[in-house]
Design an enzyme around this catalytic site. Structure first.
Site, PDB file in Angstrom:
ATOM      1  N   SER A 178      79.796 -19.929  43.559  1.00  0.00           N
ATOM      2  CA  SER A 178      80.491 -20.902  44.396  1.00  0.00           C
ATOM      3  C   SER A 178      80.745 -22.181  43.620  1.00  0.00           C
ATOM      4  O   SER A 178      80.067 -22.481  42.627  1.00  0.00           O
ATOM      5  CB  SER A 178      79.664 -21.210  45.651  1.00  0.00           C
ATOM      6  OG  SER A 178      80.141 -22.358  46.322  1.00  0.00           O
ATOM      7  N   TYR A 191      71.149 -24.056  49.191  1.00  0.00           N
ATOM      8  CA  TYR A 191      72.259 -23.221  48.723  1.00  0.00           C
ATOM      9  C   TYR A 191      72.789 -23.739  47.385  1.00  0.00           C
ATOM     10  O   TYR A 191      72.980 -22.969  46.434  1.00  0.00           O
ATOM     11  CB  TYR A 191      73.364 -23.213  49.774  1.00  0.00           C
ATOM     12  CG  TYR A 191      74.608 -22.459  49.379  1.00  0.00           C
ATOM     13  CD1 TYR A 191      74.608 -21.072  49.273  1.00  0.00           C
ATOM     14  CD2 TYR A 191      75.797 -23.138  49.100  1.00  0.00           C
ATOM     15  CE1 TYR A 191      75.750 -20.375  48.903  1.00  0.00           C
ATOM     16  CE2 TYR A 191      76.946 -22.453  48.740  1.00  0.00           C
ATOM     17  CZ  TYR A 191      76.919 -21.080  48.642  1.00  0.00           C
ATOM     18  OH  TYR A 191      78.055 -20.407  48.272  1.00  0.00           O
TER      19      TYR A 191
END
Length: 313
Positions: A178, A191
């Site tokens: 990501s 995350y």
């Protein structure tokens, strides 16, 4: 007879667009032959991106090893792939249960994966779990679970297949990660930390294994948008083209099919790094390097605004 100068530029644009279109068509045609007979492992193959990748590589003639935590979903994907493809040109996929939340089982999974064909040509690490919450509300147990799935799992699997790749002096490891692996955003601490760790690990791995002919690639994307656009019941007035484009870039995210095509191109063209993001994250990455204090101030202001909005509701 010579063309007037005002017509030269449009003509060049048309020619360049035509060449680019032909190039992409040729590359898409060649992509099938480039992955044919290759042993390709896809983790979390039952996710949106994983499923799209499975269809692309299966149609290209790859020998697929599909990994996922649900056997029922893996079998459903298997049926979908085998029913739509020509069995004379494709291989029946192998199915392997893989759950990175159970790290004790990873060694057995690695052995099972390698035993399928005796080697791995391409490993696509696609597994990921997201979390959005304030730091103080996230337990240490949840932190560890996210790190297992987003960092320890992919890194352990990569380490597991490395010996076969090194012995053959060939292989390609792809990390589907990501933009958060490059940019820290509030309320995504666990995350973002796991994505930063994975990005750093595979960046280090890239340099370490290059001498063995092994390629390591990372593709960083914005959020995945798997929803289909809803058609308008009544024709809406045509919006400003530029503003409509910017709005779509900011709100639509990346569709699984688009990301899967980019992964296929990355494998075929042996790209080391791709950032698949709209302009805002790219600008933020630039500010992180050139004007970090300004970026920190913008992020902090955004946090204050969100807290204020919650208090007013």
């Amino acid at each position: 007879m010579t063309l007037p100068s005002v017509a030269v530029l449009p003509l060049l644009v048309v020619v360049a667009a035509g060449v680019y279109y032909i190039y992409n068509e040729v590359m898409q045609y060649m992509s099938k032959s480039l992955v044919k007979n290759k042993v390709v492992v896809i983790t979390d193959a039952v996710s949106g991106v994983g499923t799209e990748c499975a269809h692309l590589f299966h149609n290209g003639g790859a020998r697929l090893i599909l990994c996922g935590a649900s056997w029922d979903k893996l079998e459903s994907l298997y049926d979908s792939l085998t029913n739509e493809a020509d069995p004379r040109e494709t291989f029946a996929p192998k199915l392997v249960i893989l759950d990175f939340s159970d790290m004790d089982s990873v060694d057995e999974v690695v052995s099972e994966v390698v035993e399928c064909y005796g080697c791995v040509d391409v490993l696509i690490c696609n597994s990921s779990v997201k979390l959005k919450a304030p730091v103080q509300s996230v337990s240490l147990e949840l932190d560890r679970n996210i790190m297992d799935i987003n960092y320890f799992g992919p890194s352990a699997l990569a380490k597991g297949v490395l010996p076969t790749m090194i012995s053959r002096r060939s292989g390609h490891i792809v990390l589907v990660t990501s933009i958060h692996g490059r940019l820290a955003v509030p309320f995504r601490s666990s995350y973002t930390a796991s994505k930063h760790a994975a990005q750093a690990f595979f960046d280090c791995l890239r340099a370490e294994v290059e001498e063995f002919g092994i390629l390591v690639s990372t593709i960083s994307h914005t959020f995945i948008n798997a929803s289909e656009p809803t058609p308008d019941k009544e024709p809406a007035p045509k919006p400003n083209t530029l503003s409509a484009f910017i709005a779509s870039q900011l709100t639509h995210g990346v569709r699984p099919s688009v990301l899967a095509n980019e992964i296929m191109q990355m494998v075929n063209r042996k790209k080391k790094e791709v950032v698949l993001a709209h302009p805002v994250p790219r600008v933020a990455l630039l500010l992180r390097s050139l004007l970090p204090s300004f970026l920190y101030a913008v992020l902090a202001a955004g946090v204050k605004d969100s807290v204020l909005n919650e208090q007013m509701q």
